[in-house]
Design an enzyme around this catalytic site. Structure first.
Site, mmCIF file in Angstrom:
data_model
loop_
_atom_site.group_PDB
_atom_site.id
_atom_site.type_symbol
_atom_site.label_atom_id
_atom_site.label_comp_id
_atom_site.label_asym_id
_atom_site.label_seq_id
_atom_site.Cartn_x
_atom_site.Cartn_y
_atom_site.Cartn_z
ATOM 1 N N LYS A 111 0.857 -1.188 0.000
ATOM 2 C CA LYS A 111 0.000 0.000 0.000
ATOM 3 C C LYS A 111 0.891 1.235 0.000
ATOM 4 C CE LYS A 111 -3.687 2.373 2.455
ATOM 5 N NZ LYS A 111 -4.594 2.374 3.616
ATOM 6 N N LYS B 149 -2.361 -1.650 -3.663
ATOM 7 C CA LYS B 149 -3.229 -0.476 -3.640
ATOM 8 C C LYS B 149 -2.403 0.796 -3.733
ATOM 9 C CE LYS B 149 -6.366 1.857 -0.557
ATOM 10 N NZ LYS B 149 -6.947 1.908 0.742
HETATM 11 C C1 PBG Z 1 -7.006 3.524 5.392
HETATM 12 C C2 PBG Z 1 -7.545 3.476 4.011
HETATM 13 C C3 PBG Z 1 -7.467 4.477 3.042
HETATM 14 C C4 PBG Z 1 -8.119 3.971 1.917
HETATM 15 C C5 PBG Z 1 -8.584 2.710 2.229
HETATM 16 N N1 PBG Z 1 -8.196 2.406 3.530
HETATM 17 C C6 PBG Z 1 -6.954 5.848 3.112
HETATM 18 C C7 PBG Z 1 -5.525 6.076 3.383
HETATM 19 O O1 PBG Z 1 -4.728 5.163 3.527
HETATM 20 O O2 PBG Z 1 -5.173 7.261 3.454
HETATM 21 C C8 PBG Z 1 -8.266 4.680 0.619
HETATM 22 C C9 PBG Z 1 -9.305 4.133 -0.308
HETATM 23 C C10 PBG Z 1 -9.598 4.995 -1.468
HETATM 24 O O3 PBG Z 1 -8.934 6.014 -1.714
HETATM 25 O O4 PBG Z 1 -10.557 4.648 -2.191
HETATM 26 N N2 PBG Z 1 -7.976 3.109 6.310
#
Ligand code: PBG
Length: 338
Positions: free
Chosen positions: A208, A260
């Protein structure tokens, strides 16, 4: 003066091999398609918010809503009817604190949302839930902070464990830790097993990245973050590190791994898919959604074709599961033709 005479093709240059033969008709193209996207691999991320009397549209994500407990149930029923894989739930609490304690409160909005959805669809959908504290903390970071304001890895792990167990108790089939703390998968696995939830699976957000494409999501969950997450999420420059993170999660007991965002990280996704022997998910994030929706709204791109192409590309790169805000709509198209 240039000679504009067009000469006939010399016999010797007539192609012997003609890949175009397999593109002549829609039926031919369908037959030889290497990648097929199925509703059964699409998962819908969805938001359930506390204190709403009706669903509230998220302005940077047209067509996506913060849901009430009632409307999230209806959405889950629609998702089941559409034949998609599952739903991935995020909670938006009214009350936030330093450590995000509403996250493991059985009466917290996310846990109530999980229970409501499980009640509505039972086992017809895979009910997955985000296991991370950023929606629940007053500072918007994904974990507890040290005195000097850094995210404290080891102090956060027990909080994730408590959150995961409360989510399993509420009815989640899958928990998905997305906070990028070192060691989070092992700690959550042990906590789930200890509490008797040996059958609850872990979808690990393994690779991520600290991505600006999460922008619209921050509005979606009323996130209070100032600054960034670069001290825990990965640097977009790093491909090999994505594999390192993934292999660590596999070793710690992840049942599925995730990359992601999706579209701008297809190389990472392809690496991961080639390496691991468990299902690989990719998350088409809020910014990917917002970009296509806004360009389509301006009439600059063909909305349906661009969405279809983006999903096909993510699957082509190696995703077994795709988290996408278009899951239900795309499933409808897939029943006709992609
Ligand atoms: C963190 C989380 C995020 C997203 C999913 N889980 C935000 C981040 O890491 O700042 C982003 C999902 C998206 O942008 O669609 N809980």
């Amino acid at each position: 003066m240039t000679d504009t005479t067009i000469k006939p093709l010399p016999e010797i240059l007539r192609p012997l091999v003609r890949p175009r033969r397999l593109r002549t008709t829609p039926a031919m193209r369908r037959m030889v398609a290497e990648t097929r996207v199925s509703p059964a691999q699409l998962m819908l991320p969805a938001f359930v918010a506390e204190g709403l009397t009706e669903p509230r549209e998220i302005s940077a994500m047209p067509g996506q809503y913060q849901h009430t407990l009632d409307s999230i149930k209806k959405l889950a029923e629609q998702a089941a009817e559409a034949g998609i894989a599952g739903i991935d739930l995020f909670g938006v609490p009214t009350e936030k604190d330093e450590i995000g304690s509403q996250a493991w409160n059985p009466e917290g909005i996310l846990n109530k949302g999980i229970a409501a959805v499980r009640d509505a669809v039972g086992d017809d959908l895979v009910i997955c839930t985000d296991t991370c504290l950023d929606e629940f903390t007053s500072h918007g970071h994904c974990g507890a902070l040290t005195e000097d304001g850094r995210v404290d890895n080891d102090a956060t792990l027990p909080l994730y464990a408590a959150m995961a167990v409360s989510q399993a108790r509420a009815g989640a089939h899958v928990v998905s830790p997305s906070g990028m703390m070192d060691g989070q998968i092992a700690v959550i696995r042990e906590a789930l097993d200890d509490a008797g939830f040996t059958d609850v699976a872990i979808l690990a957000y393994s690779a991520k990245y600290a991505s600006a494409f999460f922008g619209p999501f921050r509005e979606a969950v009323d996130c209070s973050l100032k600054g960034d997450r670069k001290a825990y999420q990965q640097d977009p420059a790093n491909r090999i590190e994505g594999m390192r993170e993934t292999l660590l999660d596999v070793a710690e007991g992840a049942d599925m791994v995730m990359v992601k965002p999706a579209s701008h990280y297809l190389d990472v996704l392809s690496d991961v898919a080639a390496e691991v022997t468990i299902p690989v998910a990719a998350y088409q994030v809020s910014g990917e959604y917002a970009m296509l929706e806004s360009a389509a709204a301006k009439g600059w791109i063909d909305r349906r074709r661009c969405i279809s192409e983006s999903l096909t590309s993510i699957v082509r790169a190696g995703a077994d599961i795709v988290l996408t805000y278009w899951a239900i709509e795309a499933a409808g198209w897939l029943r006709e033709e992609f």
